[in-house]
Each structure stands twice: as C-alpha cells, then as structure tokens.
Design a protein around this motif. Structure first.
Motif, PDB file in Angstrom:
ATOM      1  N   ALA A  31      -2.928 -24.638  13.167  1.00 14.54           N
ATOM      2  CA  ALA A  31      -2.412 -25.933  12.717  1.00 14.54           C
ATOM      3  C   ALA A  31      -2.417 -26.058  11.190  1.00 14.54           C
ATOM      4  N   ASP A  32      -3.328 -25.361  10.522  1.00 20.20           N
ATOM      5  CA  ASP A  32      -3.378 -25.388   9.063  1.00 20.20           C
ATOM      6  C   ASP A  32      -2.324 -24.462   8.442  1.00 20.20           C
ATOM      7  N   ILE A  33      -2.034 -23.364   9.106  1.00 18.23           N
ATOM      8  CA  ILE A  33      -1.142 -22.336   8.577  1.00 18.23           C
ATOM      9  C   ILE A  33       0.324 -22.629   8.890  1.00 18.23           C
ATOM     10  N   TRP A  34       0.603 -23.064  10.115  1.00 17.15           N
ATOM     11  CA  TRP A  34       1.986 -23.210  10.587  1.00 17.15           C
ATOM     12  C   TRP A  34       2.890 -24.038   9.672  1.00 17.15           C
ATOM     13  N   PRO A  35       2.468 -25.222   9.200  1.00 19.25           N
ATOM     14  CA  PRO A  35       3.371 -26.016   8.361  1.00 19.25           C
ATOM     15  C   PRO A  35       3.759 -25.311   7.058  1.00 19.25           C
ATOM     16  N   LEU A  36       2.861 -24.511   6.512  1.00 19.09           N
ATOM     17  CA  LEU A  36       3.148 -23.795   5.272  1.00 19.09           C
ATOM     18  C   LEU A  36       4.102 -22.629   5.491  1.00 19.09           C
ATOM     19  N   LEU A  37       4.042 -22.039   6.657  1.00 11.64           N
ATOM     20  CA  LEU A  37       4.878 -20.884   6.961  1.00 11.64           C
ATOM     21  C   LEU A  37       6.235 -21.280   7.538  1.00 11.64           C
ATOM     22  N   SER A  38       6.265 -22.297   8.350  1.00 10.80           N
ATOM     23  CA  SER A  38       7.504 -22.679   9.031  1.00 10.80           C
ATOM     24  C   SER A  38       8.424 -23.549   8.167  1.00 10.80           C
ATOM     25  N   GLN A  39       7.950 -23.939   6.991  1.00 11.54           N
ATOM     26  CA  GLN A  39       8.762 -24.743   6.071  1.00 11.54           C
ATOM     27  C   GLN A  39       8.998 -23.917   4.791  1.00 11.54           C
ATOM     28  N   PRO A  40      10.105 -23.186   4.750  1.00  9.96           N
ATOM     29  CA  PRO A  40      10.306 -22.239   3.648  1.00  9.96           C
ATOM     30  C   PRO A  40      10.358 -22.857   2.250  1.00  9.96           C
ATOM     31  N   HIS A  41      10.625 -24.155   2.143  1.00  7.80           N
ATOM     32  CA  HIS A  41      10.579 -24.768   0.810  1.00  7.80           C
ATOM     33  C   HIS A  41       9.154 -24.731   0.240  1.00  7.80           C
ATOM     34  N   GLU A  42       8.153 -24.512   1.105  1.00  2.00           N
ATOM     35  CA  GLU A  42       6.755 -24.395   0.663  1.00  2.00           C
ATOM     36  C   GLU A  42       6.456 -23.015   0.049  1.00  2.00           C
ATOM     37  N   TRP A  43       7.198 -21.984   0.456  1.00  2.00           N
ATOM     38  CA  TRP A  43       6.867 -20.611   0.071  1.00  2.00           C
ATOM     39  C   TRP A  43       6.716 -20.389  -1.428  1.00  2.00           C
ATOM     40  N   PRO A  44       7.674 -20.829  -2.260  1.00  3.32           N
ATOM     41  CA  PRO A  44       7.537 -20.559  -3.695  1.00  3.32           C
ATOM     42  C   PRO A  44       6.280 -21.174  -4.318  1.00  3.32           C
ATOM     43  N   GLY A  45       5.706 -22.175  -3.684  1.00  7.08           N
ATOM     44  CA  GLY A  45       4.494 -22.804  -4.205  1.00  7.08           C
ATOM     45  C   GLY A  45       3.247 -21.949  -4.055  1.00  7.08           C
ATOM     46  N   TYR A  46       3.273 -20.995  -3.143  1.00  6.47           N
ATOM     47  CA  TYR A  46       2.084 -20.153  -2.964  1.00  6.47           C
ATOM     48  C   TYR A  46       2.399 -18.664  -2.919  1.00  6.47           C
ATOM     49  N   TYR A  47       3.681 -18.300  -3.045  1.00  4.52           N
ATOM     50  CA  TYR A  47       4.088 -16.892  -3.011  1.00  4.52           C
ATOM     51  C   TYR A  47       5.108 -16.661  -4.119  1.00  4.52           C
ATOM     52  N   ASP A  48       4.684 -15.947  -5.153  1.00  3.27           N
ATOM     53  CA  ASP A  48       5.530 -15.727  -6.332  1.00  3.27           C
ATOM     54  C   ASP A  48       6.799 -14.935  -6.041  1.00  3.27           C
ATOM     55  N   ASN A  49       6.841 -14.255  -4.923  1.00  6.47           N
ATOM     56  CA  ASN A  49       7.972 -13.394  -4.599  1.00  6.47           C
ATOM     57  C   ASN A  49       9.021 -14.100  -3.736  1.00  6.47           C
ATOM     58  N   ALA A  50       8.952 -15.411  -3.634  1.00  3.96           N
ATOM     59  CA  ALA A  50       9.961 -16.186  -2.893  1.00  3.96           C
ATOM     60  C   ALA A  50      10.588 -17.189  -3.857  1.00  3.96           C
ATOM     61  N   ALA A  51      11.914 -17.183  -3.874  1.00 11.43           N
ATOM     62  CA  ALA A  51      12.636 -18.103  -4.768  1.00 11.43           C
ATOM     63  C   ALA A  51      13.969 -18.472  -4.133  1.00 11.43           C
ATOM     64  N   ASP A  52      14.600 -19.499  -4.684  1.00 11.52           N
ATOM     65  CA  ASP A  52      15.937 -19.921  -4.245  1.00 11.52           C
ATOM     66  C   ASP A  52      16.024 -20.134  -2.739  1.00 11.52           C
ATOM     67  N   VAL A  53      15.039 -20.777  -2.176  1.00 11.84           N
ATOM     68  CA  VAL A  53      15.004 -20.989  -0.724  1.00 11.84           C
ATOM     69  C   VAL A  53      15.909 -22.162  -0.360  1.00 11.84           C
ATOM     70  N   ARG A  54      16.758 -21.946   0.632  1.00 10.33           N
ATOM     71  CA  ARG A  54      17.565 -23.051   1.165  1.00 10.33           C
ATOM     72  C   ARG A  54      17.932 -22.770   2.617  1.00 10.33           C
ATOM     73  N   ILE A  55      17.831 -23.809   3.414  1.00  6.46           N
ATOM     74  CA  ILE A  55      18.226 -23.733   4.822  1.00  6.46           C
ATOM     75  C   ILE A  55      19.664 -24.215   4.910  1.00  6.46           C
ATOM     76  N   HIS A  56      20.505 -23.462   5.599  1.00  2.00           N
ATOM     77  CA  HIS A  56      21.924 -23.797   5.710  1.00  2.00           C
ATOM     78  C   HIS A  56      22.171 -24.850   6.790  1.00  2.00           C
ATOM     79  N   ASP A  57      23.338 -25.452   6.721  1.00  2.00           N
ATOM     80  CA  ASP A  57      23.845 -26.373   7.751  1.00  2.00           C
ATOM     81  C   ASP A  57      22.944 -27.573   8.002  1.00  2.00           C
ATOM     82  N   GLY A  58      22.293 -28.062   6.954  1.00  2.00           N
ATOM     83  CA  GLY A  58      21.505 -29.280   7.080  1.00  2.00           C
ATOM     84  C   GLY A  58      20.214 -29.139   7.857  1.00  2.00           C
ATOM     85  N   GLY A  59      19.774 -27.926   8.104  1.00  2.00           N
ATOM     86  CA  GLY A  59      18.527 -27.717   8.841  1.00  2.00           C
ATOM     87  C   GLY A  59      17.319 -28.015   7.979  1.00  2.00           C
TER      88      GLY A  59
END
Length: 169
Positions: A31-59
């Motif tokens: 429950a602590d991990i899932w929200p951080l992993l399943s919401q890719p807009h969170e990734w750049p905040g804790y992983y320097d190797n993720a950028a320009d994240v966007r979900i297509h089609d309004g997801g």
C-alpha cells in the motif's frame, strides 16, 4: 515468493539483455509502494532516470491495463503500453508491466519491464523489478560495465523505498 510473468519473445535467457533487481525492506507495505509506482508522474521525483512522463488519451494519474504512455529513460524516448496491472488483493502481490519501444531500424529497442510488489511476514515488503530487451541498443547495454540497467533500476528501487518511507513518517 512470486515471479514475473513473461510474454512470448521476452523470456529471460532468450533476449538481448536482461536486468533484475530486488529489495526486501521492513516498515513498508504494498500500500505504501503502489501509489508511487502506478502513477508515473511521481517517477521523476524519486528516480533521476525518468523524465517527460505523460499518459496518452486522457488516462491517469494511475496507470490502468491498456494505458499508453511515454517517458524518457536511459537516454531513450520510450512509447509504452501497460500489459499487466493488478493491485494486491487476497494475499496476492501487486503487478504492473509495460511493453515499450524506441527508435527505428538498427536503433530499434523493444522492452518488457515488469514490477512485482508483495507483502511478506514480519512487516516486510518485497520489491522486484525485471526488464528484458531486444535490439541493438539492448546488446550494447548488456555489455556495459558498470551495468547501466542494473544500476539504474537499483536507483529506481532505492528512490521508491526512500520516498515511501519519507511519506510514512
């Protein structure tokens, strides 16, 4: 313990590159991990190797099975599609995986990146991420020393754990 489920064409040992990282920590749960992993807009905040994240089609903001998304990682812009997305339930682990592709021709890279998060006894959580890759860029990554994929994914897990712990306190 549970294992990653591999689609045809992406089974470790039969691909151009494979990376596996795992961590078991106390004081956290799925429950602590899932929200951080399943919401890719969170990734750049804790992983320097993720950028320009966007979900297509309004997801979003949380990834769902079938969602398409984009992000840059390891210098590659990757177009992805979620092929597995199961929240933890009834003692089963949470799972999320995506197929991704980048480049064209000799520079084409195809990946299957999977995560498995499971609660263990004694207030522990297991975080497993594995990725298989095919294509010339994968062949190059497989021989890199230090191994960029192993190191990068370990940084992803470390950031995930540190962020989850900071949000609990």
């Amino acid at each position: 313990m549970y294992a990653i489920q591999w689609p045809k064409g992406f089974v470790p040992g039969f691909v151009d590159n494979f990376a596996s990282n795992e961590m078991i920590v106390t004081g956290l749960s799925v429950a602590d991990i899932w929200p951080l992993l399943s919401q890719p807009h969170e990734w750049p905040g804790y992983y320097d190797n993720a950028a320009d994240v966007r979900i297509h089609d309004g997801g979003g903001p949380e990834l769902q099975l079938g969602d398409s998304f984009h992000f840059k990682t390891f210098g590659f812009p990757v177009e992805c599609k979620v092929v597995e997305c199961v929240e933890a339930h009834q003692g089963e682990p949470a799972r999320i995986a995506w197929y991704g592709e980048s480049g064209e021709g000799d520079d084409r890279l195809e990946v299957h990146h999977a995560w498995l998060i499971e609660n263990l006894d004694a207030d522990r959580v297991r975080i497993l991420t594995q990725e298989t890759q095919n294509g010339n860029p994968a062949k190059e990554l497989a021989t890199s020393k230090p191994n960029e994929m192993i190191d990068g994914h370990q940084n992803w897990i470390n950031g995930l754990v540190a962020t989850a712990k900071s949000r609990k306190s």
